[in-house]
Design a protein around this motif. Structure first.
Motif, PDB file in Angstrom:
ATOM      1  N   PHE A  49     -14.271  19.479 -23.029  1.00  9.64           N
ATOM      2  CA  PHE A  49     -14.932  19.121 -21.780  1.00  9.64           C
ATOM      3  C   PHE A  49     -13.976  18.303 -20.923  1.00  9.64           C
ATOM      4  CE2 PHE A  49     -18.508  19.721 -24.721  1.00  9.64           C
ATOM      5  CZ  PHE A  49     -19.236  20.653 -23.999  1.00  9.64           C
ATOM      6  N   GLU A  50     -14.083  18.473 -19.619  1.00  5.66           N
ATOM      7  CA  GLU A  50     -13.127  17.838 -18.721  1.00  5.66           C
ATOM      8  C   GLU A  50     -13.834  16.888 -17.764  1.00  5.66           C
ATOM      9  OE1 GLU A  50     -11.198  21.238 -17.000  1.00  5.66           O
ATOM     10  OE2 GLU A  50      -9.699  21.292 -18.598  1.00  5.66           O
ATOM     11  N   PRO A  51     -13.137  15.842 -17.332  1.00  8.66           N
ATOM     12  CA  PRO A  51     -13.763  14.848 -16.462  1.00  8.66           C
ATOM     13  C   PRO A  51     -13.913  15.349 -15.031  1.00  8.66           C
ATOM     14  CG  PRO A  51     -11.456  14.325 -16.793  1.00  8.66           C
ATOM     15  CD  PRO A  51     -11.750  15.498 -17.683  1.00  8.66           C
ATOM     16  N   GLY A  52     -14.881  14.778 -14.312  1.00  5.83           N
ATOM     17  CA  GLY A  52     -15.022  15.043 -12.883  1.00  5.83           C
ATOM     18  C   GLY A  52     -14.325  13.989 -12.051  1.00  5.83           C
ATOM     19  N   VAL A  53     -13.852  12.924 -12.716  1.00  7.44           N
ATOM     20  CA  VAL A  53     -13.061  11.870 -12.077  1.00  7.44           C
ATOM     21  C   VAL A  53     -11.685  11.894 -12.718  1.00  7.44           C
ATOM     22  CG1 VAL A  53     -12.809   9.393 -11.701  1.00  7.44           C
ATOM     23  CG2 VAL A  53     -15.083  10.456 -11.548  1.00  7.44           C
ATOM     24  N   GLY A  54     -10.662  12.159 -11.944  1.00 10.51           N
ATOM     25  CA  GLY A  54      -9.304  12.249 -12.477  1.00 10.51           C
ATOM     26  C   GLY A  54      -8.696  10.868 -12.697  1.00 10.51           C
ATOM     27  N   LEU A  55      -8.107  10.659 -13.863  1.00 11.31           N
ATOM     28  CA  LEU A  55      -7.414   9.410 -14.177  1.00 11.31           C
ATOM     29  C   LEU A  55      -5.915   9.675 -14.171  1.00 11.31           C
ATOM     30  CD1 LEU A  55      -7.424   6.443 -15.155  1.00 11.31           C
ATOM     31  CD2 LEU A  55      -7.592   7.318 -17.500  1.00 11.31           C
ATOM     32  N   TYR A  56      -5.186   8.860 -13.408  1.00 11.25           N
ATOM     33  CA  TYR A  56      -3.736   9.016 -13.282  1.00 11.25           C
ATOM     34  C   TYR A  56      -3.045   7.715 -13.664  1.00 11.25           C
ATOM     35  CZ  TYR A  56      -4.427  13.386 -10.782  1.00 11.25           C
ATOM     36  OH  TYR A  56      -4.780  14.671 -10.450  1.00 11.25           O
ATOM     37  N   MET A  57      -2.084   7.804 -14.571  1.00 12.96           N
ATOM     38  CA  MET A  57      -1.187   6.685 -14.829  1.00 12.96           C
ATOM     39  C   MET A  57       0.097   6.979 -14.078  1.00 12.96           C
ATOM     40  SD  MET A  57       0.328   5.056 -18.373  1.00 12.96           S
ATOM     41  CE  MET A  57      -1.274   4.531 -18.959  1.00 12.96           C
ATOM     42  N   ASP A  58       0.332   6.199 -13.034  1.00 12.94           N
ATOM     43  CA  ASP A  58       1.347   6.535 -12.049  1.00 12.94           C
ATOM     44  C   ASP A  58       1.010   7.931 -11.504  1.00 12.94           C
ATOM     45  OD1 ASP A  58       2.683   4.061 -12.260  1.00 12.94           O
ATOM     46  OD2 ASP A  58       3.640   4.732 -14.097  1.00 12.94           O
ATOM     47  N   ASP A  59       1.855   8.912 -11.605  1.00 13.76           N
ATOM     48  CA  ASP A  59       1.535  10.241 -11.085  1.00 13.76           C
ATOM     49  C   ASP A  59       1.170  11.229 -12.183  1.00 13.76           C
ATOM     50  OD1 ASP A  59       1.722   9.889  -8.349  1.00 13.76           O
ATOM     51  OD2 ASP A  59       3.893  10.177  -8.315  1.00 13.76           O
ATOM     52  N   VAL A  60       0.884  10.734 -13.392  1.00 19.42           N
ATOM     53  CA  VAL A  60       0.606  11.621 -14.521  1.00 19.42           C
ATOM     54  C   VAL A  60      -0.904  11.688 -14.748  1.00 19.42           C
ATOM     55  CG1 VAL A  60       0.952  12.034 -16.974  1.00 19.42           C
ATOM     56  CG2 VAL A  60       2.821  11.113 -15.588  1.00 19.42           C
ATOM     57  N   TYR A  61      -1.443  12.902 -14.695  1.00 19.73           N
ATOM     58  CA  TYR A  61      -2.863  13.127 -14.947  1.00 19.73           C
ATOM     59  C   TYR A  61      -3.141  13.039 -16.442  1.00 19.73           C
ATOM     60  CZ  TYR A  61      -7.163  15.856 -15.607  1.00 19.73           C
ATOM     61  OH  TYR A  61      -8.409  16.288 -15.977  1.00 19.73           O
ATOM     62  N   ILE A  62      -4.150  12.237 -16.811  1.00 19.31           N
ATOM     63  CA  ILE A  62      -4.538  12.088 -18.213  1.00 19.31           C
ATOM     64  C   ILE A  62      -5.747  12.972 -18.445  1.00 19.31           C
ATOM     65  CG2 ILE A  62      -5.335  10.474 -19.977  1.00 19.31           C
ATOM     66  CD1 ILE A  62      -3.776   8.288 -18.559  1.00 19.31           C
ATOM     67  N   ALA A  63      -5.558  14.046 -19.209  1.00 20.01           N
ATOM     68  CA  ALA A  63      -6.570  15.094 -19.306  1.00 20.01           C
ATOM     69  C   ALA A  63      -7.740  14.720 -20.198  1.00 20.01           C
ATOM     70  CB  ALA A  63      -5.927  16.394 -19.810  1.00 20.01           C
ATOM     71  N   ARG A  64      -7.548  13.825 -21.169  1.00 22.85           N
ATOM     72  CA  ARG A  64      -8.591  13.534 -22.140  1.00 22.85           C
ATOM     73  C   ARG A  64      -9.050  12.082 -22.030  1.00 22.85           C
ATOM     74  NH1 ARG A  64     -11.607  15.976 -23.182  1.00 22.85           N
ATOM     75  NH2 ARG A  64     -12.076  15.343 -25.298  1.00 22.85           N
ATOM     76  N   PRO A  65     -10.344  11.823 -22.281  1.00 31.37           N
ATOM     77  CA  PRO A  65     -10.868  10.461 -22.124  1.00 31.37           C
ATOM     78  C   PRO A  65     -10.570   9.536 -23.294  1.00 31.37           C
ATOM     79  CG  PRO A  65     -12.636  11.941 -22.792  1.00 31.37           C
ATOM     80  CD  PRO A  65     -11.413  12.798 -22.589  1.00 31.37           C
ATOM     81  N   GLN A  66     -10.148  10.088 -24.444  1.00 28.87           N
ATOM     82  CA  GLN A  66      -9.848   9.224 -25.589  1.00 28.87           C
ATOM     83  C   GLN A  66      -8.678   8.286 -25.245  1.00 28.87           C
ATOM     84  OE1 GLN A  66     -10.781  12.505 -26.185  1.00 28.87           O
ATOM     85  NE2 GLN A  66     -12.721  11.824 -27.047  1.00 28.87           N
ATOM     86  N   ALA A  67      -8.829   7.015 -25.584  1.00 25.14           N
ATOM     87  CA  ALA A  67      -7.825   5.970 -25.309  1.00 25.14           C
ATOM     88  C   ALA A  67      -7.596   5.767 -23.825  1.00 25.14           C
ATOM     89  CB  ALA A  67      -6.498   6.282 -26.008  1.00 25.14           C
ATOM     90  N   ALA A  68      -8.547   6.166 -22.987  1.00 27.02           N
ATOM     91  CA  ALA A  68      -8.400   6.047 -21.537  1.00 27.02           C
ATOM     92  C   ALA A  68      -9.064   4.792 -20.973  1.00 27.02           C
ATOM     93  CB  ALA A  68      -8.959   7.290 -20.845  1.00 27.02           C
ATOM     94  N   VAL A  69      -9.707   3.972 -21.812  1.00 31.16           N
ATOM     95  CA  VAL A  69     -10.165   2.652 -21.359  1.00 31.16           C
ATOM     96  C   VAL A  69      -8.931   1.754 -21.337  1.00 31.16           C
ATOM     97  CG1 VAL A  69     -11.672   0.683 -21.813  1.00 31.16           C
ATOM     98  CG2 VAL A  69     -12.488   2.993 -22.262  1.00 31.16           C
TER      99      VAL A  69
END
Length: 740
Positions: free
Chosen positions: A111-131
């Motif tokens: 499953f994929e997020p509807g809110v994109g998380l970017y560390m600098d310009d890198v998209y983080i595809a998975r929510p694990q360890a994203a807090v």
């Protein structure tokens, strides 16, 4: 129509109140009051002042977050409009994010997020360890509304940009911050910049977070809701010429906090909401790491070319006890694995009257995992395992032109092509746990319930148009229209016996949003603000429903039809005097399902559906958005007193409000959260040379108990599972920081 009129009237009232407030403040403001510095953001991939960007965006600097003692990005929920960021149920570091009612409710692989998380310009595809814990950053930006023309993937609700620091020191320097607080909290964060010469330098940061549990596993004696996290980043920067820049960066996060089992809300129930009697095991481990290479070439005065190459992978091993009792009534041991390789090329350009960005994006990602659904009372275990391979290609661009000195037009678009291959396997076993989770004696019970591999392709062009007009050098209004797109996929929990169509997968979802905004500064730049109204049409929304089915737990991912989301947002900062500044935000969200086509199985849940295996029914009158309160707001003050020796002390009290909200689309009076206030306060002393800081930070001072997640599995076979997960209790933390 009534809801749209209501929203417009609210916005009109806000605009009117803003104007009246402006006149009053101008008449009474002290002549010596300081101005507020312009905030520079890169929301549109180029540097612009926050008040000039025709996008609903909030920005938080590292200094702001440190002064408030913010630990991780979930605390931004208290400060940014229309935002929900929280740890997923059963997790310490898996991120659940919603902006304006759009997000990701299910952190399962695939499953994929509807809110994109970017560390600098890198998209983080998975929510694990994203807090993400907040350390070694420059700022965090929250972009609201579809952002596909500027960012490469899955930003139909918005984007979160976590921007780390670049080396800007002329000589070696470093800093260290140590904290001690409630529940034996012990945190240490250290960072250093080592410029070897004008062309090459290295920076590094490491953080260690330890805290005892807010509660206890009364069955095992182990801590519950504890924290045991190690994180580190290192980067090397090389500037061979004035026109070339390269940055190689790596990061790692390791979370060894105990599994979070939640709190059983039905009897037998522990007295403390942070305690549990779970018997599934407390072992839990999450690890994520990444490596990126960024290159920038300033070709000439109007063109910069940029390349971002990145690789990330992650591993999760954990347990969730859904029944919260010592016996294995409903236990879920699980493992997740993922990796991603991405490549993005950008061209950033600009002249006297025009500017823009264009780029191509490629992602090759695999997300896989397995979990057991253990039903101890039936001596039965269902193993669910599988993977999703994703190849994504995108071309995007956004171009702005100043038609006059005051009027600007921006036009953008994004073409996305996704190819997904899903493998799903579901098998029942006689025994407690399957062979995949340590029980080699378990015996297969019947043929596999699901066993397929399928491939689907999804393609969409999503445009965006905005017009902005400068009412004055300090005031900008804008109107924008845009679309967002998130591709379909395969239900990793799908049971083909109960729902044969699961092998077909589910369809994409889209959002179309109109937005009208006003932002800028008043009173000689002493008051900065931004306000907007928006109207979104959400089509084919992907919603996961899990329900008890015989001796197993079934899952369906529905494209539920359509919904309407309308709202109003305001945020502002007022510098009252040299000593006092005020910050505030207020948001209103009216989210309603217009059509909710749900698969409902035959049986007690749908007595009007006599045919097997179930029916598709419109239940929009019985469903509401999850994690989307109608009203959110906050207000904070910063009062700074300067000592005779040049040092300063700042007092920062704050209050935030969050209206009532549901944890799932179906209401549950036990789990659904009532409206509540949160009160925080910080006291920070800073030395005259800015090298030493001492802070005292109080969080949730009223000790509010509030739910951020839950599970519902009724029935004796499932242990009448009704589990709640809670936010942090009252804490007080002392922090000392030293720069050298």
């Amino acid at each position: 129509m009534n809801r749209l009129v209501k929203t417009v009237l609210l916005a009109g009232a806000a605009w009117g109140a803003l104007s009246a407030s402006a006149v009053a403040q101008e008449a009474s403001a002290e002549p010596q009051a300081s101005t507020i510095d312009d905030v520079v953001v890169t929301a549109r991939r180029r540097e612009e002042t926050l008040k000039d960007v025709p996008v609903a965006v909030s920005a938080f600097s590292s200094e702001q977050l440190e002064q408030k003692g913010a630990a991780d990005i979930t605390e931004l929920t208290r400060s940014a409009p229309s935002l929900t960021l929280q740890a997923a149920r059963g997790s310490n570091s898996t991120l659940i994010s919603f902006i304006r009612g759009v997000g990701q409710q299910d952190p399962l692989w695939g499953f994929e997020p509807g809110v994109g998380l970017y560390m600098d310009d890198v998209y983080i595809a998975r929510p694990q360890a994203a807090v993400l814990d907040i350390f070694d950053i420059q700022r965090i930006e929250i972009l609201r509304g579809p952002q596909g023309t500027l960012y490469g993937r899955n930003t139909i609700g918005g984007a979160i940009k976590y921007v780390t620091k670049r080396i800007d020191a002329d000589e070696p320097e470093g800093q260290i911050r140590a904290s001690y607080g409630s529940f034996n909290q012990r945190d240490v964060v250290a960072s250093a910049e080592l410029p070897f010469n004008e062309k090459f330098g290295i920076s590094a940061a490491v953080a260690r977070y330890l805290r005892d549990g807010y509660g206890t596993n009364l069955n095992t004696g182990n801590e519950h809701y504890n924290k045991d996290v190690t994180a580190a980043r290192i980067s090397a920067e090389w500037t061979p010429t004035d026109n070339l820049f390269f940055r190689l960066a790596g990061d790692i996060v390791q979370d060894d906090s105990n599994a979070r089992h939640g709190h059983r809300e039905l009897a037998p129930s522990p007295a403390s909401v942070y305690d549990t009697n779970a018997g599934a095991g407390d072992a839990n481990r999450v690890e994520a790491k990444g490596l990126s290479l960024t290159g920038e070439w300033n070709v000439n005065d109007w063109l910069t070319l940029k390349s971002v190459t990145a690789y990330r992978d992650g591993r999760t091993r954990g347990n969730i006890d859904f029944d919260n009792l010592p016996a294995p009534i409903l236990d879920i041991p699980a493992r997740y694995d993922d990796d991603q390789l991405s490549q993005e090329f950008q061209a950033v350009f600009g002249g006297d009257r025009w500017s823009g960005v264009a780029g191509v994006y490629y992602l090759d990602a695999t997300a896989s995992g397995a979990f057991d659904t253990v039903l101890g009372l039936a001596n039965l275990t269902t193993l669910t395992a599988g993977s999703v391979d994703t190849k994504s290609y995108a071309i995007f661009g956004d171009f702005s032109y100043d038609l006059t000195d005051a009027l600007s037009l921006s036009v953008g678009g994004r073409w996305t092509h996704d190819e997904k291959t899903g493998t799903v396997f579901r098998q029942q076993y006689l025994g407690i746990r399957s062979p995949s989770f340590g029980n080699s004696a378990a015996v297969p019970f019947g043929a596999p319930r699901t066993n397929y591999t399928a491939t689907r392709e999804f393609e969409k062009f999503t445009p965006r148009v905005s017009v902005s007009y400068k009412l004055s050098p300090d005031l900008t209004t804008y109107v924008s229209w845009g679309q967002g797109f998130k591709s379909g996929g395969f239900d990793m929990r799908g049971d083909a016996v109960l729902y044969p169509d699961t092998v077909k997968g589910y369809e994409p979802e889209t959002v179309e949003t109109w937005e009208i905004g006003l932002k800028g500064s008043l009173f000689d730049n002493r008051f900065n603000f931004a306000t907007a109204i928006y109207d979104s049409s959400y089509e084919d929304q992907q919603i996961t429903t899990q329900y008890p089915a015989g001796a197993t737990v079934a899952s369906v991912v529905d494209n539920v039809g359509s919904s309407s989301i309308r709202g109003w947002e305001f945020e502002g900062r007022l510098r009252v005097s040299d000593n006092l500044s005020l910050n505030g935000m207020l948001s209103y969200t009216d989210a309603q399902f217009d059509q909710f086509l749900a698969y409902i199985p035959t049986g007690p849940l749908n007595a009007n559906c006599p045919t097997l295996p179930g029916c598709i029914v419109d239940v929009s009158d019985k469903r509401d958005f999850q994690n989307t309160p109608e009203w959110t707001g906050s207000i904070s003050a910063t009062y700074t007193h300067w000592m005779a020796n040049g040092s300063s002390i700042a007092f920062i009290p704050s209050a935030s409000y969050r209206g009532d909200y549901q944890l799932f689309e179906t209401a549950n009076p036990v789990l659904d959260q009532d409206a509540f206030w949160m009160f925080d306060a910080s006291l920070v002393w800073t030395s005259a040379d800015d090298r030493l800081t001492v802070g005292l930070h109080g969080k949730n001072l009223s000790d509010e108990e509030y739910r951020v997640g839950g599970y519902v599995f009724p029935g004796a076979l499932f242990g009448d599972s009704l589990i709640g997960y809670y936010g942090a209790p009252q804490t007080v933390t002392a922090t000392v920081g030293l720069k050298f």
